[in-house]
Design an enzyme around this catalytic site. Structure first.
Site, PDB file in Angstrom:
ATOM      1  N   TRP A 102       0.826  -1.206   0.000  1.00 23.49           N
ATOM      2  CA  TRP A 102       0.000   0.000   0.000  1.00 23.49           C
ATOM      3  C   TRP A 102       0.860   1.255   0.000  1.00 23.49           C
ATOM      4  O   TRP A 102       0.542   2.242  -0.677  1.00 23.49           O
ATOM      5  CB  TRP A 102      -0.998  -0.013   1.160  1.00 23.49           C
ATOM      6  N   ASP A 172      -1.331   6.461   6.683  1.00 23.38           N
ATOM      7  CA  ASP A 172      -2.461   5.689   6.164  1.00 23.38           C
ATOM      8  C   ASP A 172      -2.783   4.596   7.186  1.00 23.38           C
ATOM      9  O   ASP A 172      -2.186   3.531   7.176  1.00 23.38           O
ATOM     10  CB  ASP A 172      -2.086   5.077   4.810  1.00 23.38           C
ATOM     11  N   LYS A 196     -12.497  -1.839   7.713  1.00 22.28           N
ATOM     12  CA  LYS A 196     -11.785  -2.837   8.525  1.00 22.28           C
ATOM     13  C   LYS A 196     -12.287  -2.748   9.974  1.00 22.28           C
ATOM     14  O   LYS A 196     -13.098  -3.543  10.390  1.00 22.28           O
ATOM     15  CB  LYS A 196     -10.267  -2.621   8.458  1.00 22.28           C
TER      16      LYS A 196
HETATM   17  N1  PMP Z   1      -4.196   1.401   2.406  1.00 25.94           N
HETATM   18  C1  PMP Z   1      -4.259   0.275   3.132  1.00 25.94           C
HETATM   19  C2  PMP Z   1      -3.274   0.080   4.232  1.00 25.94           C
HETATM   20  C3  PMP Z   1      -5.235  -0.689   2.848  1.00 25.94           C
HETATM   21  O1  PMP Z   1      -5.298  -1.812   3.557  1.00 25.94           O
HETATM   22  C4  PMP Z   1      -6.155  -0.451   1.795  1.00 25.94           C
HETATM   23  C5  PMP Z   1      -7.265  -1.429   1.455  1.00 25.94           C
HETATM   24  N2  PMP Z   1      -7.077  -2.724   1.780  1.00 25.94           N
HETATM   25  C6  PMP Z   1      -6.034   0.724   1.054  1.00 25.94           C
HETATM   26  C7  PMP Z   1      -5.057   1.622   1.402  1.00 25.94           C
HETATM   27  C8  PMP Z   1      -6.976   1.032  -0.065  1.00 25.94           C
HETATM   28  O2  PMP Z   1      -8.194   1.326   0.472  1.00 25.94           O
HETATM   29  P1  PMP Z   1      -9.498   1.635  -0.381  1.00 25.94           P
HETATM   30  O3  PMP Z   1      -9.890   0.344  -1.020  1.00 25.94           O
HETATM   31  O4  PMP Z   1     -10.453   2.111   0.655  1.00 25.94           O
HETATM   32  O5  PMP Z   1      -9.156   2.674  -1.380  1.00 25.94           O
END
Ligand code: PMP
Length: 360
Positions: A102, A172, A196
């Site tokens: 991520w 994040d 989550k």
């Molecule tokens: N950052 C992290 C740490 C994540 O776990 C996720 C989704 N699993 C995201 C960003 C992306 O999130 P979204 O699908 O809400 O855009």
């Protein structure tokens, strides 16, 4: 009704108490004669739901008064763009600490708007630890330093908040939001997708310090402009009302459990139990350095990937759902968010023991 133990990384398991409350209130929310899904977001009823959720979040996280709490859309992925658009503020460079998939995506998106520098990243992209703080090459002129406290795919979590001096720290928090207390005052801004620990998918929480907002890149969409979203009380456009409402109920549930300290104790116990079993098993393996192991997402492998399909089939039959690891790392992943009871971990460990005995 049969509910499984759902180990999904997100959207993820929610507290049964909350789902029951939603069910009870579904057709007629508190005598209004309608469900929250059917209400005007400008009406008194929904405005009170929204305000209460924000207030509960503020209390739980102990958010200082000089921070705005925003309910936004577009996911954490939307924030990968919104962060540089809002926080560059005349600077042209930002620092990114990359400890997993991520973080990699975040820096790639930021590079569309500025010189986004990766200031720490494990060699060969082996995302099994947090690089030593002394080896980060931070730029004091950067607009901000961005990191990912918990990498959902690799299961790598920072044990504490890194010290980056006077440059605003941006995080994040998507997959570890509300899993333990945090000192919000150490951050310029934090963000997290809901799906989550907070509720159903559809909202993204942004908590940002007042002095960092109001000077966006000219092309910033209005709905991503923190100052405008704050002025519009997070209702510049129609918000995902139902999600916001369920998030409010989850926040109240966390309060009833004893707040974030109680959550932290439970989460440490659950994860500790699973890692201890994995390490002692001589059969399963988790590659992450022990001090950087995630409380929320526990990836593990079997001795032979050819056994994965059997493992998953047996797990489903035992009521243990969604244990398949992310396609990029393979193996298994058990996500142990706040709403996963310890009984779920116990059932998983029992199943893993049996499977190892049969196949070892
Ligand atoms: N950052 C992290 C740490 C994540 O776990 C996720 C989704 N699993 C995201 C960003 C992306 O999130 P979204 O699908 O809400 O855009």
């Amino acid at each position: 009704m049969t509910r499984v133990f759902n180990f999904s990384a997100g959207p993820a398991t929610l507290p049964v108490d909350v789902l029951q409350q939603v069910q009870d209130e579904l057709l007629d929310w508190q005598g209004t004669g309608m469900s929250v899904m059917e209400m005007s977001h400008r009406g008194k009823a929904f405005v009170s739901i929204a305000e209460q959720a924000t207030e509960t979040l503020k209390t739980l996280l102990n958010v200082p008064d000089n921070y705005k709490i925003l309910w936004m859309q577009g996911g954490a992925t939307g924030q990968f763009s919104a962060v540089p658009m809002n926080l560059l503020r005349g600077r042209d460079t930002a620092d990114y600490v990359v400890t997993g998939s991520w973080g990699k995506k975040a820096v790639k998106e930021a590079a569309r708007y500025c010189s986004a520098q990766t200031v720490a990243r494990p060699v060969d992209d082996k995302f099994t630890h947090v690089p030593d703080r002394d080896d980060w090459t931070l730029n004091p002129e950067a607009a901000y330093v961005h990191y990912t406290p918990n990498e959902t795919i690799e299961g790598v979590e920072f044990p504490d908040v890194p010290d980056v001096g006077d440059v605003p720290l941006v995080a994040d928090f998507s997959s570890t939001f509300l899993s333990r207390p945090i000192d919000v005052g150490r951050f310029g801004m934090i963000y997290a997708g809901a799906q989550k620990n907070l509720g159903p998918a559809g909202v993204t929480i942004v908590i940002v310090r007042d002095d960092l907002i109001g000077d966006v890149l000219p092309q910033t969409p209005t709905v991503l402009d923190y100052a405008k979203v704050a002025d519009g009380e997070s209702m510049l456009n129609t918000p995902p009302c139902f999600t916001w409402y369920v998030c409010g109920l989850v926040l109240q549930w966390i309060q009833r459990q004893g707040g974030l300290k109680a959550m932290a104790a439970r989460n440490a116990a659950k994860a500790g139990k699973l890692y201890a079993f994995i390490d002692a098993s001589g059969y399963y393996r988790n590659p992450v350095k022990p001090e950087h192991r995630s409380w929320m997402n526990v990836p593990f492998t079997l001795p032979d990937a050819a056994l994965d399909a059997d493992f998953l089939k047996g797990a489903e039959a035992a009521g243990l759902s969604t244990l398949k690891g992310h396609r990029s790392v393979g193996g298994m992943r058990a996500s142990l968010y706040n709403a996963m009871p310890e009984a779920g971990v116990d059932a998983l460990v029992d199943y893993m023991k049996e499977f190892a005995k049969k196949n070892g």
